[in-house]
Write a protein that holds these residues in place. Sequence first.
Motif, PDB file in Angstrom:
ATOM      1  N   GLN A 361     -13.259  -5.689  -6.305  1.00  0.00           N
ATOM      2  CA  GLN A 361     -12.126  -5.161  -5.538  1.00  0.00           C
ATOM      3  C   GLN A 361     -11.092  -4.521  -6.455  1.00  0.00           C
ATOM      4  N   ASP A 362     -10.954  -5.049  -7.674  1.00  0.00           N
ATOM      5  CA  ASP A 362      -9.998  -4.459  -8.617  1.00  0.00           C
ATOM      6  C   ASP A 362     -10.394  -3.032  -8.991  1.00  0.00           C
ATOM      7  N   LEU A 363     -11.697  -2.810  -9.186  1.00  0.00           N
ATOM      8  CA  LEU A 363     -12.168  -1.472  -9.543  1.00  0.00           C
ATOM      9  C   LEU A 363     -11.984  -0.489  -8.387  1.00  0.00           C
ATOM     10  N   LEU A 364     -12.271  -0.935  -7.173  1.00  0.00           N
ATOM     11  CA  LEU A 364     -12.085  -0.052  -6.019  1.00  0.00           C
ATOM     12  C   LEU A 364     -10.619   0.304  -5.853  1.00  0.00           C
ATOM     13  N   ARG A 365      -9.750  -0.662  -6.058  1.00  0.00           N
ATOM     14  CA  ARG A 365      -8.312  -0.386  -5.943  1.00  0.00           C
ATOM     15  C   ARG A 365      -7.863   0.633  -6.994  1.00  0.00           C
ATOM     16  N   LEU A 366      -8.284   0.434  -8.245  1.00  0.00           N
ATOM     17  CA  LEU A 366      -7.814   1.350  -9.287  1.00  0.00           C
ATOM     18  C   LEU A 366      -8.444   2.729  -9.148  1.00  0.00           C
ATOM     19  N   SER A 367      -9.583   2.824  -8.452  1.00  0.00           N
ATOM     20  CA  SER A 367     -10.200   4.136  -8.251  1.00  0.00           C
ATOM     21  C   SER A 367      -9.341   5.034  -7.375  1.00  0.00           C
ATOM     22  N   ALA A 368      -8.416   4.428  -6.624  1.00  0.00           N
ATOM     23  CA  ALA A 368      -7.518   5.204  -5.766  1.00  0.00           C
ATOM     24  C   ALA A 368      -6.096   5.219  -6.310  1.00  0.00           C
ATOM     25  N   ALA A 369      -5.917   4.747  -7.542  1.00  0.00           N
ATOM     26  CA  ALA A 369      -4.574   4.622  -8.106  1.00  0.00           C
ATOM     27  C   ALA A 369      -4.118   5.918  -8.762  1.00  0.00           C
ATOM     28  N   SER A 370      -2.905   6.329  -8.441  1.00  0.00           N
ATOM     29  CA  SER A 370      -2.275   7.483  -9.083  1.00  0.00           C
ATOM     30  C   SER A 370      -0.795   7.442  -8.755  1.00  0.00           C
ATOM     31  N   ALA A 371      -0.022   8.191  -9.502  1.00  0.00           N
ATOM     32  CA  ALA A 371       1.418   8.244  -9.235  1.00  0.00           C
ATOM     33  C   ALA A 371       1.678   8.756  -7.825  1.00  0.00           C
TER      34      ALA A 371
END
Length: 697
Positions: A361-371
């Motif tokens: 779940q951490d990887l999926l979350r960071l895959s959508a992370a941006s400013a």
Amino acid sequence: MSTAAEKFGSMVFDESVMKERLPKETFRQLQRTMKDGRSLDINIANVVANAMKDWAIEKGVTHYTHWFQPMTGITAEKHDSFISPDVDGKVIMEFSGKELVQGEPDASSFPSGGLRATFEARGYTAWDPTAYAFIKNGVLCIPTAFCSYSGHALDKKTPLLRSMQAINRQALRVVHLFGNEDVKSVKTTVGPEQEYFLVDKKYYEERKDLIYTGRTLFGAPAPKGQELEDHYFGTIKSRVQAYMKELNEELWKLGILAKTEHNEVAPAQHELAPIFTTTNIATDHNQLMMELMQRIAKKHDLVCLLHEKPFEGINGSGKHNNWSISTDTGINLLEPGDTPSENAQFLLFLCAVIKAVDEYQDLLRLSAASAGNDHRLGANEAPPAVISMFLGDELTEILKAIENEESYDGKEKELMRVGVHVLPKFPKDSTDRNRTSPFAFTGNKFEFRMLGSSASISGPNVILNTAVAEELKQFADILESADDFETALHDLIRDTIRDHKRIIFNGNGYDDAWLEEAEKRGLLNLRTTPDALPCFLHEKNVKLFTSHKVFSEEEMQSRYEIMMENYVKVLHIEALTMAEMAERDILPAVSGYAHSLTDTVLAKRSLGAEIDTSYEYSTVKKISSLTASAYEKLETLKRVASEAGTISDFEKEAFYYRDMVIPAMDALRGDMDLLETMTDTSVWPFPTYGKLLFGII
């Protein structure tokens, strides 16, 4: 060409063109290369290159380019002409197999995250024969991977192709266990829905923030927003319809399956959705789609905004990644069949996805992370930052019955035994769509809804493919060594449901109570980009990618640095833009307006004490107080932005921007937006939200 069917693929060197122009044996060998990933003999490459060149020249093309996707998030290209000098002082048109297969662009100015020094400029592009060449802007574009001199991936295509190999390898092991020996390959497919805004070009050109950052850094709400819900699926304005018509035609020429278009929820917001295709191709197509959306908009005196949150107070834009797994024999592995064996296979693949989403779940979350996406996630328009899965009531009840080895009332009064009981036939979208879920099952696919509208879909799909590949590997290891396949299968599915059911949530993701419940379940709530990105280098995630040869440790470290640095750079540009707009445009305009009001007060009072000046006096007083407050906050913003630049550690700098710079920006905006509501529109230096959102007529 007058019909859509005639236009479709007319600018693509696709299978039908190859079949027509290539010798039969060359065509067969190229097909084997495309389908099986085999290396291409240089003699075959020469024949293909010559046919490709002749086809392109017939369409007026003089140049070719290796079209690739560096880690900037956009595409890159360097154009070379076909011309070569002839002995008589003329030129001939040539294109060799070597030029087709490999290029050597300068890699020194592309993000590398420390994979190479600046002076190590050499990079290589390598033809991706699984993706068709196409003509764009009169140039032959050859889709390629991009790597460094040392062989490290410097792009978004290479890891995606590696992840597709990984899931193909493990999924084949599983489907063969179910007797499907005729299946030779398994591929993931994606249909990315693309949201965007359109604004009038003349207003865009008067907004420094839109030009430099893609979003409005200041702007008081218009009297009307989306509260009447009258824009969603509403009648499309003529100007917008003309734009959509040309966009569709250009996309169809490139073989892009543009299917659905409509107005979205927010004013001036729209959506374009294609039919799904192989993930690698879908990624290429989405990059082309975004480029064409922006370029064609300008021809209609419009500007296409792909930022995740261009306007405060109304919905932002996302990109819904509809992901599934299919065999080369046409079987969708996420669709239940009619027989017990098909049901069991579906349940096993479903459990692989459930386990993957829970464990990574951490990887999926960071895959959508941006400013940009940090402004959108968690608002009443997009999923929260907590990853969960929506399966719908019926499927959830079936899984519960399997877990507890109970009867399932929806079908027959007998124990749910995998491989024996025939599941209900699920019609497509048998359950209501849950717009609040980050990861929702919609009948025969999963819709990952967290992606930002400007992002490449490569990263999220690399993670999905690799994580599911890992779970399928574990499943295959267990089942291949089992003495009793059916018993082992049943126990595996039951235990997976029992161990990972915490990730399943069918309720309202916008409800604060869900965040409390998610915390009790042990689910992660990575609210911002700096919170999420460090997870990329956690030991379990490094092991995941390196074991499946999707990333090396060096490639992972580089991408982590690039993502963190991008976050910092975006916010730095926003802070500088905001300070300039406030200091050089807004404050002088407001000060001038206050001066004119003061002159009016003095002029009225000179005519007699009985003349009322309450409006002018009160407004000047409010404006003066707010101006002083705004100036103080401007100085604070300038100071913290300057201090951020002194931090040498990029990770600490990212957290400093989150904790110090963003709050300073928000504070300044609050005062400035209030000042806008008090200032004469004729002197306010920038077009208002009203003009931007409702200015297309």
